[in-house]
Design an enzyme around this catalytic site. Sequence first.
Site, mmCIF file in Angstrom:
data_model
loop_
_atom_site.group_PDB
_atom_site.id
_atom_site.type_symbol
_atom_site.label_atom_id
_atom_site.label_comp_id
_atom_site.label_asym_id
_atom_site.label_seq_id
_atom_site.Cartn_x
_atom_site.Cartn_y
_atom_site.Cartn_z
ATOM 1 N N GLN A 4 0.849 -1.191 0.000
ATOM 2 C CA GLN A 4 0.000 0.000 0.000
ATOM 3 C C GLN A 4 0.885 1.242 0.000
ATOM 4 O O GLN A 4 1.546 1.538 0.997
ATOM 5 C CB GLN A 4 -0.898 -0.031 1.248
ATOM 6 N N GLY A 5 0.947 1.916 -1.122
ATOM 7 C CA GLY A 5 1.742 3.145 -1.193
ATOM 8 C C GLY A 5 0.860 4.362 -0.981
ATOM 9 O O GLY A 5 -0.319 4.228 -0.633
ATOM 10 N N ALA A 6 1.436 5.526 -1.189
ATOM 11 C CA ALA A 6 0.686 6.764 -0.978
ATOM 12 C C ALA A 6 -0.428 6.917 -2.017
ATOM 13 O O ALA A 6 -1.512 7.407 -1.712
ATOM 14 C CB ALA A 6 1.626 7.959 -1.033
ATOM 15 N N GLU A 7 -0.156 6.494 -3.236
ATOM 16 C CA GLU A 7 -1.080 6.742 -4.341
ATOM 17 C C GLU A 7 -1.722 5.481 -4.891
ATOM 18 O O GLU A 7 -2.718 5.555 -5.584
ATOM 19 C CB GLU A 7 -0.304 7.393 -5.507
ATOM 20 N N ALA A 8 -1.083 4.364 -4.614
ATOM 21 C CA ALA A 8 -1.514 3.144 -5.301
ATOM 22 C C ALA A 8 -1.377 1.922 -4.408
ATOM 23 O O ALA A 8 -0.584 1.906 -3.473
ATOM 24 C CB ALA A 8 -0.667 2.957 -6.559
ATOM 25 N N ASP A 105 10.579 10.801 -10.463
ATOM 26 C CA ASP A 105 10.614 10.237 -9.101
ATOM 27 C C ASP A 105 11.735 9.204 -8.994
ATOM 28 O O ASP A 105 11.530 8.083 -8.534
ATOM 29 C CB ASP A 105 9.248 9.603 -8.784
HETATM 30 N N1 ADP Z 1 6.969 -4.323 -12.222
HETATM 31 C C1 ADP Z 1 7.320 -4.575 -10.962
HETATM 32 N N2 ADP Z 1 8.012 -5.703 -10.655
HETATM 33 C C2 ADP Z 1 8.355 -5.975 -9.369
HETATM 34 N N3 ADP Z 1 8.064 -5.188 -8.328
HETATM 35 C C3 ADP Z 1 7.378 -4.060 -8.560
HETATM 36 C C4 ADP Z 1 6.977 -3.679 -9.885
HETATM 37 N N4 ADP Z 1 6.309 -2.515 -9.812
HETATM 38 C C5 ADP Z 1 6.295 -2.171 -8.517
HETATM 39 N N5 ADP Z 1 6.934 -3.076 -7.755
HETATM 40 C C6 ADP Z 1 7.136 -3.034 -6.294
HETATM 41 O O1 ADP Z 1 6.103 -2.279 -5.698
HETATM 42 C C7 ADP Z 1 6.617 -1.098 -5.079
HETATM 43 C C8 ADP Z 1 5.665 0.060 -5.281
HETATM 44 O O2 ADP Z 1 5.480 0.280 -6.677
HETATM 45 P P1 ADP Z 1 5.688 1.712 -7.316
HETATM 46 O O3 ADP Z 1 5.371 1.609 -8.770
HETATM 47 O O4 ADP Z 1 7.024 2.232 -6.947
HETATM 48 O O5 ADP Z 1 4.511 2.532 -6.633
HETATM 49 P P2 ADP Z 1 4.487 3.736 -5.566
HETATM 50 O O6 ADP Z 1 3.983 4.883 -6.361
HETATM 51 O O7 ADP Z 1 3.556 3.269 -4.509
HETATM 52 O O8 ADP Z 1 5.899 3.960 -5.073
HETATM 53 C C9 ADP Z 1 7.987 -0.900 -5.715
HETATM 54 O O9 ADP Z 1 8.858 -0.178 -4.868
HETATM 55 C C10 ADP Z 1 8.440 -2.331 -5.938
HETATM 56 O O10 ADP Z 1 8.928 -2.905 -4.738
HETATM 57 MG MG MG Z 2 7.765 3.856 -5.937
#
Ligand code: ADP
Ligand code: MG
Length: 188
Positions: A4-8, A105
């Site tokens: 669970q991130g800030a946006e997604a 980012d």
């Molecule tokens: N394509 C991917 N393959 C493997 N892990 C991923 C992938 N996309 C996201 N993640 C994992 O999920 C986390 C959050 O995704 P991210 O796209 O960075 O979203 P946020 O905007 O929440 O930071 C990443 O830091 C990584 O650990």
């Molecule tokens: Mg990220």
Amino acid sequence: MKLQGAEAVVNIGEEVSKERVSKKYRHPDLDDRIREQRNSREAQSLRQAARAGANVPQVLEEKEYCLRMEKIDGNALKEQLSASNVEKVGKNLAKIHEADIIHGDLTTSNVIVSDEVYLIDFGLSFRSERIEDRAMDLHMFKQILESSHPEKAESCWEAFIDGYSGYEESEEVFERLEDVEMRGRYKT
Ligand SMILES: Nc1ncnc2c1ncn2[C@@H]1O[C@H](COP(=O)(O)OP(=O)(O)O)[C@@H](O)[C@H]1O
Ligand SMILES: [Mg+2]
């Protein structure tokens, strides 16, 4: 696994799905627009970055607020920080900048080290031809190296420069980065 991130909300299984969640503090219409915009931006930038030859997860499906993409097996760069991995970040960033994509980012969490180095998280990316915007990507990454990984920052930054230097506008971007850093220093 669910992150669970800030946006997604990111669901990681055989593949990855990234679903943009609603923010209660935003007006519903604006909220819809922002979620949709960031989602389509991310999908579009991932496709363009792949075409430019950068290592990024392949987009599998784009829905209104949700993106399905290839899962990259590996660890975040911050867990595996080394000069040679950072050099590859520089190479990949040069490729996306050459295609007029700004990451927006670039942190050591938004890079995955697998058999190769992959850039992820293009939700704040945008198209630009400006040198300033390229310099800001470098500035952010350099600041994270200095603040989060001080003992390796210098050697990693040198490696980054090596990797990014293949790009024809790199000298101009490095010069602009110096201006950006000066401005930061003289700010009270
Ligand atoms: N394509 C991917 N393959 C493997 N892990 C991923 C992938 N996309 C996201 N993640 C994992 O999920 C986390 C959050 O995704 P991210 O796209 O960075 O979203 P946020 O905007 O929440 O930071 C990443 O830091 C990584 O650990
Ligand atoms: Mg990220």
